[in-house]
Motif scaffolding. Structure first.
Motif, PDB file in Angstrom:
ATOM      1  N   LEU A  16      -9.049  -2.674  -2.393  1.00 12.17           N
ATOM      2  CA  LEU A  16      -9.031  -2.566  -3.846  1.00 12.17           C
ATOM      3  C   LEU A  16      -7.597  -2.362  -4.307  1.00 12.17           C
ATOM      4  O   LEU A  16      -6.850  -1.604  -3.690  1.00 12.17           O
ATOM      5  N   SER A  17      -7.220  -3.016  -5.387  1.00 11.88           N
ATOM      6  CA  SER A  17      -5.876  -2.784  -5.924  1.00 11.88           C
ATOM      7  C   SER A  17      -5.756  -1.329  -6.353  1.00 11.88           C
ATOM      8  O   SER A  17      -6.651  -0.794  -7.021  1.00 11.88           O
ATOM      9  N   PRO A  18      -4.664  -0.676  -5.961  1.00 12.80           N
ATOM     10  CA  PRO A  18      -4.504   0.739  -6.293  1.00 12.80           C
ATOM     11  C   PRO A  18      -4.019   0.954  -7.730  1.00 12.80           C
ATOM     12  O   PRO A  18      -3.385   0.081  -8.316  1.00 12.80           O
ATOM     13  N   GLY A  19      -4.328   2.119  -8.241  1.00 15.34           N
ATOM     14  CA  GLY A  19      -3.893   2.458  -9.584  1.00 15.34           C
ATOM     15  C   GLY A  19      -2.527   3.121  -9.626  1.00 15.34           C
ATOM     16  O   GLY A  19      -1.841   3.054 -10.630  1.00 15.34           O
ATOM     17  N   PHE A  20      -2.125   3.749  -8.536  1.00 15.78           N
ATOM     18  CA  PHE A  20      -0.895   4.531  -8.566  1.00 15.78           C
ATOM     19  C   PHE A  20       0.051   4.231  -7.411  1.00 15.78           C
ATOM     20  O   PHE A  20       0.966   4.990  -7.153  1.00 15.78           O
ATOM     21  N   PHE A  21      -0.169   3.159  -6.707  1.00 14.54           N
ATOM     22  CA  PHE A  21       0.720   2.756  -5.618  1.00 14.54           C
ATOM     23  C   PHE A  21       1.207   1.365  -5.936  1.00 14.54           C
ATOM     24  O   PHE A  21       0.422   0.420  -6.015  1.00 14.54           O
ATOM     25  N   ARG A  22       2.492   1.224  -6.144  1.00 16.11           N
ATOM     26  CA  ARG A  22       3.059  -0.048  -6.588  1.00 16.11           C
ATOM     27  C   ARG A  22       3.369  -0.976  -5.419  1.00 16.11           C
ATOM     28  O   ARG A  22       3.615  -0.536  -4.320  1.00 16.11           O
ATOM     29  N   GLY A  23       3.360  -2.268  -5.728  1.00 17.84           N
ATOM     30  CA  GLY A  23       3.807  -3.266  -4.772  1.00 17.84           C
ATOM     31  C   GLY A  23       2.726  -3.974  -3.992  1.00 17.84           C
ATOM     32  O   GLY A  23       3.016  -4.937  -3.294  1.00 17.84           O
ATOM     33  N   ILE A  24       1.487  -3.494  -4.076  1.00 19.93           N
ATOM     34  CA  ILE A  24       0.407  -4.111  -3.320  1.00 19.93           C
ATOM     35  C   ILE A  24      -0.795  -4.385  -4.208  1.00 19.93           C
ATOM     36  O   ILE A  24      -0.928  -3.814  -5.284  1.00 19.93           O
ATOM     37  N   ALA A  25      -1.660  -5.266  -3.719  1.00 24.74           N
ATOM     38  CA  ALA A  25      -2.895  -5.600  -4.433  1.00 24.74           C
ATOM     39  C   ALA A  25      -4.000  -5.827  -3.410  1.00 24.74           C
ATOM     40  O   ALA A  25      -3.740  -5.991  -2.209  1.00 24.74           O
ATOM     41  N   ALA A  26      -5.216  -5.865  -3.888  1.00 26.57           N
ATOM     42  CA  ALA A  26      -6.352  -6.172  -3.031  1.00 26.57           C
ATOM     43  C   ALA A  26      -6.088  -7.478  -2.299  1.00 26.57           C
ATOM     44  O   ALA A  26      -5.541  -8.425  -2.861  1.00 26.57           O
ATOM     45  N   GLY A  27      -6.471  -7.502  -1.030  1.00 31.46           N
ATOM     46  CA  GLY A  27      -6.304  -8.702  -0.228  1.00 31.46           C
ATOM     47  C   GLY A  27      -5.022  -8.734   0.581  1.00 31.46           C
ATOM     48  O   GLY A  27      -4.897  -9.521   1.521  1.00 31.46           O
ATOM     49  N   ASP A  28      -4.050  -7.885   0.227  1.00 29.67           N
ATOM     50  CA  ASP A  28      -2.807  -7.828   0.993  1.00 29.67           C
ATOM     51  C   ASP A  28      -3.057  -7.146   2.334  1.00 29.67           C
ATOM     52  O   ASP A  28      -3.912  -6.268   2.453  1.00 29.67           O
ATOM     53  N   VAL A  29      -2.294  -7.530   3.335  1.00 24.81           N
ATOM     54  CA  VAL A  29      -2.272  -6.821   4.611  1.00 24.81           C
ATOM     55  C   VAL A  29      -0.961  -6.050   4.641  1.00 24.81           C
ATOM     56  O   VAL A  29       0.108  -6.610   4.382  1.00 24.81           O
ATOM     57  N   ILE A  30      -1.064  -4.766   4.936  1.00 21.88           N
ATOM     58  CA  ILE A  30       0.106  -3.900   4.915  1.00 21.88           C
ATOM     59  C   ILE A  30       0.288  -3.179   6.247  1.00 21.88           C
ATOM     60  O   ILE A  30      -0.664  -3.018   7.003  1.00 21.88           O
ATOM     61  N   ALA A  31       1.512  -2.776   6.502  1.00 22.32           N
ATOM     62  CA  ALA A  31       1.836  -1.837   7.565  1.00 22.32           C
ATOM     63  C   ALA A  31       2.187  -0.538   6.853  1.00 22.32           C
ATOM     64  O   ALA A  31       3.053  -0.525   5.978  1.00 22.32           O
ATOM     65  N   TYR A  32       1.513   0.540   7.192  1.00 26.21           N
ATOM     66  CA  TYR A  32       1.724   1.812   6.510  1.00 26.21           C
ATOM     67  C   TYR A  32       2.528   2.763   7.386  1.00 26.21           C
ATOM     68  O   TYR A  32       2.211   2.960   8.557  1.00 26.21           O
ATOM     69  N   ASP A  33       3.557   3.345   6.810  1.00 30.90           N
ATOM     70  CA  ASP A  33       4.392   4.331   7.484  1.00 30.90           C
ATOM     71  C   ASP A  33       3.963   5.714   7.003  1.00 30.90           C
ATOM     72  O   ASP A  33       4.296   6.123   5.889  1.00 30.90           O
ATOM     73  N   GLU A  34       3.192   6.397   7.820  1.00 36.35           N
ATOM     74  CA  GLU A  34       2.642   7.711   7.466  1.00 36.35           C
ATOM     75  C   GLU A  34       3.746   8.724   7.172  1.00 36.35           C
ATOM     76  O   GLU A  34       3.647   9.491   6.224  1.00 36.35           O
ATOM     77  N   ARG A  35       4.811   8.715   7.947  1.00 29.89           N
ATOM     78  CA  ARG A  35       5.878   9.696   7.773  1.00 29.89           C
ATOM     79  C   ARG A  35       6.568   9.547   6.422  1.00 29.89           C
ATOM     80  O   ARG A  35       6.828  10.529   5.734  1.00 29.89           O
ATOM     81  N   ASN A  36       6.858   8.321   6.030  1.00 29.52           N
ATOM     82  CA  ASN A  36       7.563   8.084   4.766  1.00 29.52           C
ATOM     83  C   ASN A  36       6.620   7.817   3.598  1.00 29.52           C
ATOM     84  O   ASN A  36       7.079   7.643   2.466  1.00 29.52           O
ATOM     85  N   LYS A  37       5.333   7.762   3.889  1.00 29.39           N
ATOM     86  CA  LYS A  37       4.327   7.474   2.846  1.00 29.39           C
ATOM     87  C   LYS A  37       4.668   6.177   2.121  1.00 29.39           C
ATOM     88  O   LYS A  37       4.653   6.103   0.895  1.00 29.39           O
TER      89      LYS A  37
END
Length: 131
Positions: A16-37
């Motif tokens: 789902l497209s987020p309401g408060f996290f910029r730069g991504i939308a539903a359908g994107d594949v992301i790599a998440y960096d837990e340390r840097n959020k």
């Protein structure tokens, strides 16, 4: 919180497209960096995220916005008392998306694209490869 599904190798599919996290939308594949959020887009899903912040506007105006978004192929990915998160396939086109948003009252409403501009306000232009 961003709704994601693990797809392996530390990558996640954004559900789902987020309401408060910029730069991504539903359908994107992301790599998440837990340390840097922080999230890095690995693959674009071809969707445009729009956050519509509102205060003091009639409920029927919000319902009309959601209905109009769905009429052109969009969907509602989230909603709070003062926020509606919409997702549109990029093929819908920016003029169609902006036409719906232009119908909102000028007072009490602010909207922004969630994954169209970088932090400096420059277009990301990912859609040029998607269309």
């Amino acid at each position: 919180m961003v709704a994601v599904t693990p797809v392996g190798d530390g990558h996640y599919l954004v559900c789902l497209s987020p309401g408060f996290f910029r730069g991504i939308a539903a359908g994107d594949v992301i790599a998440y960096d837990e340390r840097n959020k922080s999230a890095q887009v690995v693959e674009r899903g071809g969707n445009v995220a729009v956050q519509v912040f509102h205060a003091g506007i009639p409920g029927d105006t919000v319902e009309s916005l959601k209905r109009n978004a769905m009429d052109i192929g969009g969907r509602v990915d989230g909603e709070l008392d003062s926020l509606v998160v919409l997702t549109f396939p990029v093929r819908v086109g920016f003029p169609a998306i902006e036409s719906i948003l232009a119908g909102l009252p000028s007072d009490g409403v602010e909207w922004e694209y969630g994954n169209v501009f970088d932090e400096q306000g420059e277009p990301l232009a990912w859609w040029q490869d998607a269309t």
